[in-house]
Design an enzyme around this catalytic site. Structure first.
Site, PDB file in Angstrom:
ATOM      1  CE  LYS A 209      21.266  29.453  50.634  1.00  0.00           C
ATOM      2  NZ  LYS A 209      21.962  30.043  51.786  1.00  0.00           N
ATOM      3  CG  ASP A 228      23.506  27.393  47.378  1.00  0.00           C
ATOM      4  OD1 ASP A 228      23.083  26.405  46.752  1.00  0.00           O
ATOM      5  OD2 ASP A 228      24.636  27.439  47.859  1.00  0.00           O
TER       6      ASP A 228
END
Length: 291
Positions: A209, A228
């Site tokens: 991420k 996310d």
DNA sequence: CAAGTGCCTTTATC
DNA sequence: AGATAAAGGCACT
């Protein structure tokens, strides 16, 4: 001296949304002017209708930093694949992905893990105040973002005082790697998505991420699709039909995604939205967060 | 106002 | 591989 840039047709831009949407953390609104430190300079920018006014920076740098050279209307048409995406685009038309400094961006997103935006801003402000060099501009004090060398030498205590918590170790180790190995993050702009991501994943505190955020917000990999909690929610609510039921049930229960689940979602985003998937991600992220 | 929850996740360990 | 736990502390409810 204030310089004026008239945004032509095809150059749709919303300065405020672009600075507020959570991609960058160190800009401050004072009156109707935005103040920001970029590199070693303090910029002052404001937008009045289709006029962009700026001070203490050249037009070419402004165009580059704010991503004004990309054909946004075309990208927005391209990512408007379905009704939900078109709604998100319509709500914040003019949001542009900035082209940040890769080092500052890397540290920012290492700090951002498992934190909220106000807390992230605070950490980066404190880091800059304690370890960045002071810059005076218009009788105000600003701080450049600290160099890798400076953070590599920082004590754990002083880093912790910035509110980093357990991230202090990751920031210092990442700074050490960059400094000791003479890593040139800028050079990753020339690399492809996969190679650049692989390099970023070598840094402690950087998972898929964080890597995707750095790729998207500083290394010009506009296909990067960071997933996310908010984007996961968007997918669960609006795109579940693109995945097997079993998979959807699984990821709706879990608090966090495994690496392979993350890869599945992120790769889907790139395939579905195309080479500017990152723009789709950012519009949906902001749209979901502001409801 | 206190306590609980959530946060632009990653890493370590089994 | 996949599951599980732990890791600051701040901001918001």
């Amino acid at each position: 001296m204030v310089v004026l840039l008239r945004l032509g047709r095809g150059c749709v831009f919303d300065l405020g949304v672009s600075l507020c949407c959570g991609q960058v953390f160190r800009w401050e609104l004072v009156g109707d002017w935005w103040w920001g430190v970029v590199g070693d300079g303090v910029w002052r920018v404001r937008q009045v209708g289709d006029r962009l006014e700026f001070e203490n920076v050249e037009e070419e740098r402004v165009r580059e930093y704010f991503g004004l050279n990309v054909d946004l209307p075309r990208i927005l048409r391209e990512i408007g694949k379905d009704e939900y995406a078109r709604k998100a685009v319509e709500a914040f038309k003019g949001l542009r992905i900035l082209r940040q400094d890769p080092w500052e961006c890397l540290v920012s997103y290492v700090c951002a893990t498992y934190k909220g935006i106000p807390a992230i801003k605070k950490m980066l402000f404190e880091l800059s105040r304690r370890f960045g060099h002071k810059i005076m501009f218009e009788n105000r004090t600003f701080y450049a973002f600290p160099t890798a060398e400076k953070l590599a030498r920082a004590s754990m205590n002083r880093l912790a005082e910035c509110g980093l918590g357990y991230r202090a170790r990751y920031v210092r180790e990442t700074a050490r790697k960059v400094h000791d190995e003479h890593v040139n993050l800028e050079s990753l702009r020339k690399a492809g998505y996969d190679d650049a991501q692989k390099e970023l994943l070598e840094f402690p505190g950087v998972g898929p991420k964080v890597a995707d955020c750095v790729l998207l917000f500083s290394l010009e990999k506009l296909e990067a699709f960071p997933v996310d909690v908010w984007v996961r929610r968007v997918i669960l609510r609006h795109y579940a039909q693109h995945f097997p039921d079993k998979f959807i049930n699984k990821i709706s229960e879990e608090k966090s995604l495994s690496n392979s689940e993350y890869a599945t979602l992120s790769l889907w985003g790139r395939k579905y939205f195309g080479k500017h998937a990152g723009y789709a991600q950012e519009y949906m992220y902001h749209y979901e967060r502001t409801r």
